[in-house]
Design a protein around this motif. Structure first.
Motif, PDB file in Angstrom:
ATOM      1  N   ASN A 108     -24.149  33.793   7.869  1.00  0.00           N
ATOM      2  CA  ASN A 108     -25.395  33.189   7.396  1.00  0.00           C
ATOM      3  C   ASN A 108     -25.144  31.990   6.489  1.00  0.00           C
ATOM      4  OD1 ASN A 108     -27.088  35.197   8.659  1.00  0.00           O
ATOM      5  ND2 ASN A 108     -26.466  36.621   7.053  1.00  0.00           N
ATOM      6  N   LEU A 109     -23.946  31.433   6.563  1.00  0.00           N
ATOM      7  CA  LEU A 109     -23.625  30.271   5.726  1.00  0.00           C
ATOM      8  C   LEU A 109     -24.527  29.095   6.087  1.00  0.00           C
ATOM      9  CD1 LEU A 109     -19.721  30.423   5.605  1.00  0.00           C
ATOM     10  CD2 LEU A 109     -21.280  30.657   3.663  1.00  0.00           C
ATOM     11  N   ASP A 110     -24.899  28.347   5.071  1.00  0.00           N
ATOM     12  CA  ASP A 110     -25.824  27.230   5.234  1.00  0.00           C
ATOM     13  C   ASP A 110     -25.065  25.911   5.061  1.00  0.00           C
ATOM     14  OD1 ASP A 110     -27.807  25.267   3.446  1.00  0.00           O
ATOM     15  OD2 ASP A 110     -28.739  26.195   5.204  1.00  0.00           O
ATOM     16  N   LYS A 111     -25.267  25.003   5.984  1.00  0.00           N
ATOM     17  CA  LYS A 111     -24.560  23.718   5.958  1.00  0.00           C
ATOM     18  C   LYS A 111     -24.846  22.941   4.683  1.00  0.00           C
ATOM     19  CE  LYS A 111     -23.953  19.480   8.656  1.00  0.00           C
ATOM     20  NZ  LYS A 111     -24.366  18.734   9.869  1.00  0.00           N
ATOM     21  N   ARG A 159     -22.157  21.023  -0.814  1.00  0.00           N
ATOM     22  CA  ARG A 159     -22.117  20.850  -2.267  1.00  0.00           C
ATOM     23  C   ARG A 159     -20.795  21.341  -2.868  1.00  0.00           C
ATOM     24  NH1 ARG A 159     -27.382  23.396  -1.771  1.00  0.00           N
ATOM     25  NH2 ARG A 159     -29.008  21.789  -1.624  1.00  0.00           N
ATOM     26  N   LEU A 160     -19.989  22.029  -2.081  1.00  0.00           N
ATOM     27  CA  LEU A 160     -18.725  22.555  -2.587  1.00  0.00           C
ATOM     28  C   LEU A 160     -17.678  21.457  -2.681  1.00  0.00           C
ATOM     29  CD1 LEU A 160     -18.491  25.881  -0.543  1.00  0.00           C
ATOM     30  CD2 LEU A 160     -19.284  25.583  -2.894  1.00  0.00           C
ATOM     31  N   GLU A 161     -16.685  21.709  -3.521  1.00  0.00           N
ATOM     32  CA  GLU A 161     -15.596  20.751  -3.723  1.00  0.00           C
ATOM     33  C   GLU A 161     -14.855  20.507  -2.407  1.00  0.00           C
ATOM     34  OE1 GLU A 161     -11.475  20.467  -6.369  1.00  0.00           O
ATOM     35  OE2 GLU A 161     -12.985  22.003  -6.810  1.00  0.00           O
ATOM     36  N   ARG A 162     -14.639  19.242  -2.087  1.00  0.00           N
ATOM     37  CA  ARG A 162     -13.914  18.817  -0.888  1.00  0.00           C
ATOM     38  C   ARG A 162     -14.572  19.308   0.403  1.00  0.00           C
ATOM     39  NH1 ARG A 162      -7.522  19.700  -2.538  1.00  0.00           N
ATOM     40  NH2 ARG A 162      -7.556  18.387  -4.409  1.00  0.00           N
ATOM     41  N   ASN A 206     -17.847  21.533  10.705  1.00  0.00           N
ATOM     42  CA  ASN A 206     -16.696  22.151  11.385  1.00  0.00           C
ATOM     43  C   ASN A 206     -16.619  23.644  11.087  1.00  0.00           C
ATOM     44  OD1 ASN A 206     -15.911  19.739  12.534  1.00  0.00           O
ATOM     45  ND2 ASN A 206     -14.381  19.271  10.967  1.00  0.00           N
ATOM     46  N   LEU A 207     -16.893  24.011   9.820  1.00  0.00           N
ATOM     47  CA  LEU A 207     -16.835  25.424   9.464  1.00  0.00           C
ATOM     48  C   LEU A 207     -17.952  26.208  10.147  1.00  0.00           C
ATOM     49  CD1 LEU A 207     -15.560  27.715   7.890  1.00  0.00           C
ATOM     50  CD2 LEU A 207     -17.012  27.121   5.937  1.00  0.00           C
ATOM     51  N   ILE A 208     -19.153  25.650  10.158  1.00  0.00           N
ATOM     52  CA  ILE A 208     -20.272  26.322  10.829  1.00  0.00           C
ATOM     53  C   ILE A 208     -19.945  26.525  12.310  1.00  0.00           C
ATOM     54  CG2 ILE A 208     -22.681  26.101  11.533  1.00  0.00           C
ATOM     55  CD1 ILE A 208     -22.366  26.773   8.595  1.00  0.00           C
TER      56      ILE A 208
END
Length: 687
Positions: free
Chosen positions: A496-499, A504-507, A515-517
């Protein structure tokens, strides 16, 4: 093929390839070179020049391919058709004699002191024989050949799946690209073999000297150098590394039958593979102990590193009957050499919290070189171990490592104490979350808070790891940020991660977040065994997960399985069964599994034959079958749910009678075992 190429050119290229393949076999397998190195090099250069002038004649199994191919973007993974299991270890003669005792008991053979030795048709009968092999300190790989051509090479990986390193392995001169067909030798349609890739000590030293001249970091030891060389994305780099191989066994092979492990090794040698000349075949268990002493004395004079000796039951039917646990074959054991030890000082003791809440004390050491590896950390296991050895912060200690074993503190050197050393006590609260620490089983202290950030992070890292959901990009640092910022608190939250939040995260810019999604989405189709491994159930590693996935047809069936149903699966003992049962009895765990599946995760199940008419039946074969080999009969019986063993007992259901039967027939009649013919076996299977 272009019609403009003169036949003489094509013939010249083919002749050069055949000659170079043969000279490789003469040099690496037979140790009997027929030409000088300089002449070999001239032939190779001539071949490369001709192939460069006529690229349309390129061949993937040309000897010239050893110079290295096109760089890869990443390593793919592949499943081993037969798992590459690890070995149980023995550290003294008593361990090996106990291994022999277990083997005899499982085979129904008399204890060693009662065994008799007599000759029967030129073979030693009624005596359990072993093959002893030097245990190479290298990198285990699997090579796959189809119709005599190398088509796949992979690392051992987790034993179930490995990384494809075909392009790199093809650069190793002692790996045959084509199997030897001289003298009309029959080439199996498929050959899967296992071996150890290594680097000789003198070549390793030269490689490190060269790296130092280039201001590059030297490798710690030959094993690390070999592993690093095989994991190069650019095969041209691997081609420059002095790698070699010894083959030690077969995974699966078609069209050939062997009675013994030694016979299979001799067949491999005939096909063009290198086997270690120090292998000692057909010896008794006492002979293996004598040979261990001999190898221990000569190991330091060998041109390569060995860290022990592998002892294998030589009879392949015995191997099949003995089978394996979830981790190791029951027919083999590694007799390890005494560990390498060095002296250093404990600077501090930290406590790590694992995914099951286990608190593990770790000694931070003054860095010391132990057997070619720089060691700065050593496990202290648990508080009982610290008390037993009276280990204190500031102590001068003896540290040891043996092969891949995590370095450990052997003992404190009391004469070095100054009085400034500090007694260490395990914390009463978790060093990460401050929750109460409880003592549970196995003398292990555990954090009692399932929501401890350290446990959550460790579980998520495990869940996303390559052997589980294999979510590319979800590394340690990102997991640390996600948990610390409250974006995830369970591995179910990954889906359920949100793009927008990720960016907003570092790097983590828009591209990295996307890419992670995409990686999370790509991971949603997963096999049942990897799904179970990902859940992090205590005592359920890759092999146990495979057994459970094979036994149970759905997540629901496994969730509701009783202890008796779990222990009915071969390789699942009471401790593992209790751990699985306990996991699925927890309401929170069941909800988490449901959340994962509701997120679109699809578990893939392998189709099983619907008809298993021989389920639970035990078969013994005697004599020669007409329509199939013993191996084919065993596969057919097992596919229908039955099992095959080598000796007749009261538990035997059927004796399959072939031509020229042995003493098993008389014993079966005496015990009243049902005796059937090959045709009867066919009828039973087709019911």
């Amino acid at each position: 093929m272009s019609s403009n190429i003169e036949p003489a050119v094509t013939e010249k290229i083919e002749n050069l390839r055949n000659a170079l393949h043969r000279h490789n076999y003469q040099y690496y397998v037979l140790d009997d070179p027929e030409i000088s190195d300089a002449e070999y090099d001239r032939m190779m250069q001539e071949l490369i020049a001709l192939e460069s002038a006529h690229p349309e004649l390129a061949s993937p199994d040309s000897p010239s391919s050893r110079v290295g191919g096109i760089p890869l973007d990443k390593f793919e993974s592949v499943a081993h058709s037969v798992p590459m299991l690890s070995l149980d270890n023995g550290f003294n003669d008593s361990d090996i004699l106990e291994f022999d005792k277990r083997v005899r008991k499982n085979l129904g053979l008399p204890p060693r002191s009662q065994a008799t030795l007599r000759e029967q048709k030129g073979n030693v009968a009624d005596e359990l024989l072993y093959t002893a092999e030097p245990k190479m300190d290298g990198v285990a790989v699997e090579l796959v050949y189809e119709n005599g051509r190398l088509v796949m090479a992979s690392t051992r990986g987790d034993g179930v799946r490995g990384e494809v390193i075909t392009s790199n392995v093809k650069t190793i001169p002692s790996v045959p690209l084509l199997l030897n067909q001289e003298n009309g030798r029959k080439i199996p349609s498929r050959v899967e073999v296992r071996g150890e890739i290594f680097m000789k000590a003198d070549r390793f030293r030269k490689l490190n000297e060269e790296r130092l001249r280039m201001n590059l970091s030297p490798f710690a030891n030959p094993r690390n150098a070999a592993a690093g060389s095989l994991r190069q994305l650019d095969p041209r780099i691997t081609a420059k590394r002095p790698l070699e191989i010894f083959l030690y066994g077969i995974g699966r092979i078609t069209d050939l039958e062997f009675e013994s492990h030694w016979d299979s090794l001799q067949a491999l040698k005939g096909l063009g593979f290198r086997i270690n000349p120090l292998i000692r075949p057909g010896i008794t268990i006492q002979d293996t102990l004598d040979y261990y002493k001999e190898l221990s004395e000569k190991r330091h004079n060998l041109p390569y590193d060995i860290d022990g000796m592998v002892i294998k039951v030589d009879n392949l039917l015995f191997q099949s009957q003995l089978g394996a646990t979830s981790k190791s074959p029951r027919w083999a054991i590694a007799y390890k050499f005494k560990a390498v030890q060095e002296t250093t000082r404990i600077m501090s003791i930290d406590v790590q919290v694992g995914r099951t809440g286990a608190l593990t004390p770790v000694a931070r050491l003054e860095p010391v070189n132990v057997g070619g590896v720089m060691v700065s950390n050593a496990t202290l296991h648990n508080e009982d171990e610290i008390r037993r050895k009276d280990i204190r912060v500031g102590d001068t200690v003896l540290v040891q490592r043996a092969g891949d074993v995590i370095p450990e503190v052997v003992k404190v050197i009391g004469s070095k104490r100054t009085g400034a050393e500090q007694i260490f006590n395990m914390p009463q609260t978790c060093p990460v979350c401050g929750a109460e620490v409880v003592d549970r089983d196995e003398a292990v202290s555990r954090c009692n808070n399932m929501n401890c950030p350290a446990q959550i992070k460790a579980r998520i890292r495990h869940f996303a790891s390559k052997r589980a959901f294999d979510i590319e990009g979800l590394g340690d640092k990102l997991v640390e940020q996600l948990v610390s910022r409250g974006l995830i608190s369970s591995y179910a939250d990954i889906f359920n991660l949100d793009k927008e939040n990720l960016q907003r995260l570092e790097r983590m810019g828009p591209k990295s977040a996307a890419n992670l999604i995409n990686a999370v989405e790509a991971s949603k189709k997963i096999t049942f065994d990897r799904f179970l491994y990902a859940l992090g159930i205590r005592h359920v590693g890759e092999n146990v997960a495979g057994i459970l996935a094979d036994k149970f047809e759905s997540a629901d069936k496994l969730c509701s399985a009783s202890l008796n149903e779990l222990t009915a699966a071969e390789g699942i003992g009471p401790e593992i069964a209790q751990s699985v049962r306990h996991f699925f009895e927890q309401d929170e765990n069941r909800k988490t599994v449901a959340r994962i599946l509701d997120s679109g995760v699809e578990i893939l199940f392998e189709a099983k034959p619907e008809n298993r008419p021989l389920e639970g039946k035990l078969f013994v074969l005697t004599g020669s079958l007409e329509g199939m080999t013993r191996s084919e009969a065993q596969k057919m019986i097992e596919a229908a749910g039955g099992k095959m063993t080598n000796s007749v007992s009261r538990n035997t259901d059927y004796l399959v009678l072939g031509k020229s039967p042995g003493s098993k027939l008389a014993r079966a009649k005496k015990l009243g075992i049902e005796i059937i013919r090959e045709s009867d076996l066919d009828k039973l299977i087709k019911i």
